[in-house]
Design a protein around this motif. Structure first.
Motif, PDB file in Angstrom:
ATOM      1  N   ILE A 210       0.694  -1.090   0.013  1.00  0.00           N
ATOM      2  CA  ILE A 210      -0.015   0.095  -0.020  1.00  0.00           C
ATOM      3  C   ILE A 210       0.876   1.083   0.181  1.00  0.00           C
ATOM      4  O   ILE A 210       0.434   2.341  -0.623  1.00  0.00           O
ATOM      5  N   LEU A 211       2.033   1.306   0.763  1.00  0.00           N
ATOM      6  CA  LEU A 211       2.954   2.358   0.701  1.00  0.00           C
ATOM      7  C   LEU A 211       3.620   2.665  -0.568  1.00  0.00           C
ATOM      8  O   LEU A 211       3.591   3.887  -0.934  1.00  0.00           O
ATOM      9  N   ILE A 212       3.634   1.653  -1.441  1.00  0.00           N
ATOM     10  CA  ILE A 212       3.973   2.087  -2.698  1.00  0.00           C
ATOM     11  C   ILE A 212       3.118   2.879  -3.620  1.00  0.00           C
ATOM     12  O   ILE A 212       3.450   3.568  -4.468  1.00  0.00           O
ATOM     13  N   ILE A 213       1.933   2.132  -3.296  1.00  0.00           N
ATOM     14  CA  ILE A 213       0.836   2.861  -4.205  1.00  0.00           C
ATOM     15  C   ILE A 213       0.484   4.347  -3.896  1.00  0.00           C
ATOM     16  O   ILE A 213       0.296   5.187  -4.581  1.00  0.00           O
ATOM     17  N   ILE A 214       0.563   4.539  -2.594  1.00  0.00           N
ATOM     18  CA  ILE A 214       0.586   5.794  -2.079  1.00  0.00           C
ATOM     19  C   ILE A 214       1.663   6.886  -2.534  1.00  0.00           C
ATOM     20  O   ILE A 214       1.543   7.886  -2.856  1.00  0.00           O
ATOM     21  N   VAL A 215       3.005   6.231  -2.753  1.00  0.00           N
ATOM     22  CA  VAL A 215       3.936   7.176  -3.080  1.00  0.00           C
ATOM     23  C   VAL A 215       3.710   7.395  -4.570  1.00  0.00           C
ATOM     24  O   VAL A 215       4.086   8.309  -5.087  1.00  0.00           O
ATOM     25  N   VAL A 216       3.148   6.404  -5.360  1.00  0.00           N
ATOM     26  CA  VAL A 216       2.994   6.715  -6.716  1.00  0.00           C
ATOM     27  C   VAL A 216       1.923   7.480  -7.104  1.00  0.00           C
ATOM     28  O   VAL A 216       2.099   8.392  -7.957  1.00  0.00           O
ATOM     29  N   ILE A 217       0.883   7.568  -6.138  1.00  0.00           N
ATOM     30  CA  ILE A 217      -0.313   8.693  -6.323  1.00  0.00           C
ATOM     31  C   ILE A 217       0.317   9.833  -5.902  1.00  0.00           C
ATOM     32  O   ILE A 217      -0.047  10.922  -6.809  1.00  0.00           O
ATOM     33  N   ILE A 218       1.062  10.235  -5.068  1.00  0.00           N
ATOM     34  CA  ILE A 218       1.712  11.502  -4.446  1.00  0.00           C
ATOM     35  C   ILE A 218       2.679  11.880  -5.774  1.00  0.00           C
ATOM     36  O   ILE A 218       2.643  13.047  -5.998  1.00  0.00           O
ATOM     37  N   ALA A 219       3.626  11.143  -5.872  1.00  0.00           N
ATOM     38  CA  ALA A 219       4.636  11.449  -6.979  1.00  0.00           C
ATOM     39  C   ALA A 219       4.088  11.875  -8.191  1.00  0.00           C
ATOM     40  O   ALA A 219       4.285  12.755  -9.008  1.00  0.00           O
TER      41      ALA A 219
ATOM     42  N   HIS B 114       6.118   2.940 -17.682  1.00  0.00           N
ATOM     43  CA  HIS B 114       6.529   3.792 -19.027  1.00  0.00           C
ATOM     44  C   HIS B 114       6.079   5.445 -18.696  1.00  0.00           C
ATOM     45  O   HIS B 114       6.745   6.234 -19.084  1.00  0.00           O
ATOM     46  N   ALA B 115       4.990   5.334 -18.367  1.00  0.00           N
ATOM     47  CA  ALA B 115       4.364   6.771 -18.046  1.00  0.00           C
ATOM     48  C   ALA B 115       5.232   7.711 -17.241  1.00  0.00           C
ATOM     49  O   ALA B 115       5.661   8.836 -17.521  1.00  0.00           O
ATOM     50  N   PHE B 116       5.805   6.819 -16.122  1.00  0.00           N
ATOM     51  CA  PHE B 116       6.759   7.763 -15.270  1.00  0.00           C
ATOM     52  C   PHE B 116       8.131   7.798 -15.900  1.00  0.00           C
ATOM     53  O   PHE B 116       8.853   8.790 -15.621  1.00  0.00           O
ATOM     54  N   ARG B 117       8.501   6.824 -16.867  1.00  0.00           N
ATOM     55  CA  ARG B 117       9.812   6.946 -17.306  1.00  0.00           C
ATOM     56  C   ARG B 117       9.649   8.252 -18.432  1.00  0.00           C
ATOM     57  O   ARG B 117      10.723   8.989 -18.538  1.00  0.00           O
ATOM     58  N   VAL B 118       8.618   8.295 -19.112  1.00  0.00           N
ATOM     59  CA  VAL B 118       8.581   9.425 -19.956  1.00  0.00           C
ATOM     60  C   VAL B 118       8.568  10.793 -19.491  1.00  0.00           C
ATOM     61  O   VAL B 118       8.972  11.813 -19.681  1.00  0.00           O
ATOM     62  N   ARG B 119       7.783  10.866 -18.206  1.00  0.00           N
ATOM     63  CA  ARG B 119       7.744  12.059 -17.448  1.00  0.00           C
ATOM     64  C   ARG B 119       8.907  12.424 -16.555  1.00  0.00           C
ATOM     65  O   ARG B 119       9.095  13.335 -15.710  1.00  0.00           O
ATOM     66  N   GLY B 120      10.075  11.618 -16.643  1.00  0.00           N
ATOM     67  CA  GLY B 120      11.288  11.731 -16.153  1.00  0.00           C
ATOM     68  C   GLY B 120      11.755  11.271 -14.875  1.00  0.00           C
ATOM     69  O   GLY B 120      12.136  11.975 -13.959  1.00  0.00           O
ATOM     70  N   ALA B 121      10.871  10.263 -14.358  1.00  0.00           N
ATOM     71  CA  ALA B 121      10.969   9.754 -12.998  1.00  0.00           C
ATOM     72  C   ALA B 121      11.374   8.267 -13.195  1.00  0.00           C
ATOM     73  O   ALA B 121      10.644   7.262 -12.937  1.00  0.00           O
ATOM     74  N   PRO B 122      12.884   8.217 -13.983  1.00  0.00           N
ATOM     75  CA  PRO B 122      13.321   6.429 -13.904  1.00  0.00           C
ATOM     76  C   PRO B 122      13.146   5.613 -12.809  1.00  0.00           C
ATOM     77  O   PRO B 122      13.046   4.467 -12.859  1.00  0.00           O
ATOM     78  N   ILE B 123      13.589   6.226 -11.501  1.00  0.00           N
ATOM     79  CA  ILE B 123      13.747   5.463 -10.411  1.00  0.00           C
ATOM     80  C   ILE B 123      12.419   5.026  -9.916  1.00  0.00           C
ATOM     81  O   ILE B 123      12.142   3.980  -9.688  1.00  0.00           O
ATOM     82  N   LEU B 124      11.184   5.862  -9.951  1.00  0.00           N
ATOM     83  CA  LEU B 124       9.839   5.352  -9.588  1.00  0.00           C
ATOM     84  C   LEU B 124       9.268   4.386 -10.747  1.00  0.00           C
ATOM     85  O   LEU B 124       8.852   3.706 -10.425  1.00  0.00           O
ATOM     86  N   ALA B 125       9.821   4.597 -12.008  1.00  0.00           N
ATOM     87  CA  ALA B 125       9.469   3.561 -13.021  1.00  0.00           C
ATOM     88  C   ALA B 125       9.815   2.141 -12.698  1.00  0.00           C
ATOM     89  O   ALA B 125       9.303   1.141 -12.794  1.00  0.00           O
ATOM     90  N   THR B 126      11.252   2.070 -12.225  1.00  0.00           N
ATOM     91  CA  THR B 126      11.847   0.959 -11.953  1.00  0.00           C
ATOM     92  C   THR B 126      11.090   0.324 -10.645  1.00  0.00           C
ATOM     93  O   THR B 126      11.114  -1.108 -10.522  1.00  0.00           O
ATOM     94  N   VAL B 127      10.974   1.103  -9.795  1.00  0.00           N
ATOM     95  CA  VAL B 127      10.103   0.539  -8.429  1.00  0.00           C
ATOM     96  C   VAL B 127       8.895  -0.075  -8.983  1.00  0.00           C
ATOM     97  O   VAL B 127       8.515  -1.053  -8.362  1.00  0.00           O
ATOM     98  N   ILE B 128       8.008   0.477  -9.708  1.00  0.00           N
ATOM     99  CA  ILE B 128       6.849   0.332 -10.159  1.00  0.00           C
ATOM    100  C   ILE B 128       7.046  -1.179 -11.055  1.00  0.00           C
ATOM    101  O   ILE B 128       6.168  -2.301 -10.871  1.00  0.00           O
ATOM    102  N   ALA B 129       7.985  -1.125 -12.009  1.00  0.00           N
ATOM    103  CA  ALA B 129       8.026  -2.307 -12.761  1.00  0.00           C
ATOM    104  C   ALA B 129       8.535  -3.530 -11.927  1.00  0.00           C
ATOM    105  O   ALA B 129       8.164  -4.473 -12.336  1.00  0.00           O
TER     106      ALA B 129
END
Length: 116
Positions: free
Chosen positions: A1-10, A101-116
């Motif tokens: 749930i923490l990752i989902i909340i971080v994804v939403i806020i970021a 991919h959406a986070f990678r396009v917007r310039g957040a590759p670290i968050l994209a890697t965590v999601i993937a």
């Protein structure tokens, strides 16, 4: 749930309002398909009722627990959907890993890697 909340806020900090236009690029049929997928994704909450025999007051506790679980999950689905739709235009959505991919396009590759 923490990752989902971080994804939403970021994600809300990276949303571009122009990506919400057009609001329904696939029309009402696309909303129907997405609603059906969300409905099937939420199946399984009834399995929590098998824990009813272990609770102190199941008649009172179980309905509340199920309603709260469905409500919280619905709000999270809605927030993730709002973030996702605002990150990239609908023409740039990657079918293999759309949110990453959406986070990678917007310039957040670290968050994209965590999601993937």
């Amino acid at each position: 749930i923490l990752i989902i909340i971080v994804v939403i806020i970021a994600g809300f900090s990276l949303v571009q309002a122009k990506n919400y236009d057009p609001l329904l690029p696939t029309g009402v049929a696309g909303v129907g398909r997405a609603s059906a997928l969300t409905f099937f994704a939420m199946l399984g909450f009834d399995s929590a009722t098998s824990l009813a025999e272990e609770t102190v007051n199941p008649e009172r506790v179980m309905p509340r627990a199920i309603l709260w679980t469905v409500a919280i999950t619905t709000v999270m689905y809605m927030c993730i959907s709002m973030v996702f739709c605002g990150l990239v235009p609908h023409t740039q959505i990657d079918d293999a890993a759309p949110l990453a991919h959406a986070f990678r396009v917007r310039g957040a590759p670290i968050l994209a890697t965590v999601i993937a």
